[in-house]
Motif scaffolding. Structure first.
Motif, short mmCIF file in Angstrom:
data_model
loop_
_atom_site.label_atom_id
_atom_site.label_comp_id
_atom_site.label_asym_id
_atom_site.label_seq_id
_atom_site.Cartn_x
_atom_site.Cartn_y
_atom_site.Cartn_z
N GLY A 293 -26.61 -29.15 -5.16
CA GLY A 293 -25.28 -29.73 -5.29
C GLY A 293 -24.14 -28.79 -4.94
O GLY A 293 -22.97 -29.17 -5.03
N GLU A 294 -24.45 -27.58 -4.52
CA GLU A 294 -23.43 -26.58 -4.19
C GLU A 294 -23.28 -26.45 -2.69
O GLU A 294 -24.27 -26.37 -1.95
N ARG A 295 -22.05 -26.44 -2.21
CA ARG A 295 -21.77 -26.23 -0.80
C ARG A 295 -21.42 -24.76 -0.56
O ARG A 295 -20.63 -24.19 -1.31
N LEU A 296 -22.01 -24.19 0.48
CA LEU A 296 -21.62 -22.85 0.90
C LEU A 296 -20.78 -23.00 2.16
O LEU A 296 -21.30 -23.33 3.23
N GLU A 297 -19.48 -22.76 2.02
CA GLU A 297 -18.55 -22.94 3.12
C GLU A 297 -18.15 -21.58 3.69
O GLU A 297 -18.15 -20.56 2.99
N ALA A 298 -17.80 -21.58 4.98
CA ALA A 298 -17.39 -20.33 5.63
C ALA A 298 -16.61 -20.64 6.90
O ALA A 298 -16.71 -21.74 7.46
N ASP A 299 -15.85 -19.64 7.33
CA ASP A 299 -15.16 -19.77 8.62
C ASP A 299 -16.17 -19.67 9.76
O ASP A 299 -16.04 -20.36 10.77
N CYS A 300 -17.15 -18.76 9.59
CA CYS A 300 -18.19 -18.58 10.61
C CYS A 300 -19.55 -18.47 9.95
O CYS A 300 -19.67 -18.02 8.80
#
Length: 409
Positions: A293-300
């Motif tokens: 249920g956790e999103r790992l977001e990033a610019d790259c």
């Protein structure tokens, strides 16, 4: 959770890229699925051992310019500069190495064969010649009951190089106790025994009692360093690589992880990215098996999952594929062409991998993903076994990707 860069894969490629980006002030997370192939590493790093015709290479920098256009090195802006940066990165992590990119040296394999190498962990057996060692007589010494080095082959092949070989064995009560279970007599377990209390001191005493007459004592690599060991033993000591698991390889892995942590990096250990969500030409976020249920977001994002052995590439009866994002893969559609019948021929599948543009952006449906890069053994265009270029491709493409991210390429 949001980061500047998320790196998928915690092996040599992922850690190299992560360290470079953390040094530049970026907030980096590495998702590592488990043990990586550094645990099989001999203690050496290859840049280019053979050309594409199978001929041995002495000057890798010159030979790299002659590789086919598909080779990943052609997407590295300055091979020499990044090779030096990779060497410094290892040294800063506490991994002392010998060698340079201008000329290959030769490392001694567990079988007693000399193979070309770019860098080698200090204390391992190396030579400037492909056919000789720097000693006339060696004492080949082993722990009694340690089987993860083929001593007969090693001794025979040393003799073929014109080296006089003296064979010796030693043991201590602690090592004899470990010997009761064959599964405990592995290089990494021997190291743990010798690290306890005064066990190393007792090993040194046991070695001294053998009165070695060689110019040097060659020991299996079941310690991380020979530093000061020669002083304690009273004779020059060098290590010979063993069969996996590899103490030098584990040491390199732990040193790079420690350096990444020191720089402020985040490591999600023993987890695996299982999916990614795209928005147009960009990867928005990834999910993992354990962070439900956790999103790992990033610019790259950087894909550094390796080849078939680490499940960065997979296959079924129909195709070869990249399992996380279903990226474009350079592989023959005809399954019968994946392999050659003769085992020692260059196997076609070894060159399969993810396609990228000139700046190492991964391709999907023929188009580059703006914020997803690929680096290391997951890339197509080279056979690491035949060319002897695995660690060079891993580290140099990792550093190039880091530069591309920092320079917004």
């Amino acid at each position: 959770m949001k980061y500047d860069i998320i790196i998928i894969g915690g092996g040599l490629t992922g850690l190299t890229c992560g360290i470079a980006l953390q040094k530049a002030g970026k907030k980096v997370a590495v998702v590592a699925a488990g043990q990586n192939t550094l645990h099989f590493n001999s203690g050496s790093f290859d840049l280019l051992g053979c050309d594409e015709k199978g001929q041995a290479v002495e000057n890798p920098l010159q030979a790299i310019t002659l590789l086919s256009a598909a080779h990943p090195y052609h997407k590295v802006a300055d091979v020499k500069a990044l090779a030096e940066e990779a060497r410094k990165l290892l040294e800063e992590a506490g991994v002392s190495v010998t060698g340079n990119a201008d000329r290959n040296h030769y490392r001694l394999t567990p079988m007693g064969v000399l193979k070309a190498a770019w860098l080698t962990v200090s204390g391992m057996v190396t030579s400037d010649s492909a056919t000789t060692l720097p000693w006339k007589k060696v004492t080949l010494m082993n722990v009694r009951g340690f089987l993860d080095i083929p001593m007969e082959f090693l001794a025979d092949n040393l003799a073929k190089m014109g080296v006089s070989v003296e064979r010796k064995e030693f043991t201590t009560p602690e090592l004899e106790n470990a010997r009761r279970s064959p599964s405990e007599m592995r290089a990494t377990n021997v190291e743990k025994v010798l690290e306890r209390n005064d066990n190393l001191k007792r090993m040194v005493e046991a070695i001294r009692r053998e009165n070695a007459s060689g110019d040097v004592i060659l020991l299996p690599a079941f310690l991380r360093s020979v530093k000061d060991l020669d002083k304690l033993v009273g004779k020059d000591v060098h290590f010979v690589a063993t069969l996996p698991p590899s103490v030098p390889g584990v040491f390199v892995n732990e040193a790079l992880r420690r350096r990444f942590y020191q720089l402020g990096g985040m490591l999600f250990a023993n987890d695996r990215v299982d999916a990614g969500v795209f928005s147009g030409k960009r990867l928005s976020y990834v999910t993992t098996e354990k962070l439900v249920g956790e999103r790992l977001e990033a610019d790259c994002f950087v894909l550094a999952t390796g080849s078939f052995e680490s499940r960065g590439l997979m296959s079924n009866y129909q195709k070869v594929y990249e399992p996380i994002f279903d990226l474009d893969v350079d592989a023959d559609a005809d399954r019968s062409k994946w392999t050659e019948k003769y085992f020692f021929d260059a196997q076609p599948f070894m060159k399969y991998g993810v396609k990228t543009d000139d700046t190492l952006h991964a391709l999907k449906d023929g188009k580059p993903i703006e914020n997803l890069f690929a680096a290391g053994s997951v890339l197509c265009g080279h056979n690491a076994v035949k060319l002897g270029d695995r660690q060079g491709v891993d580290m140099l493409t990792a550093l190039q990707v880091a530069n591309n991210i920092l320079n917004r390429r």
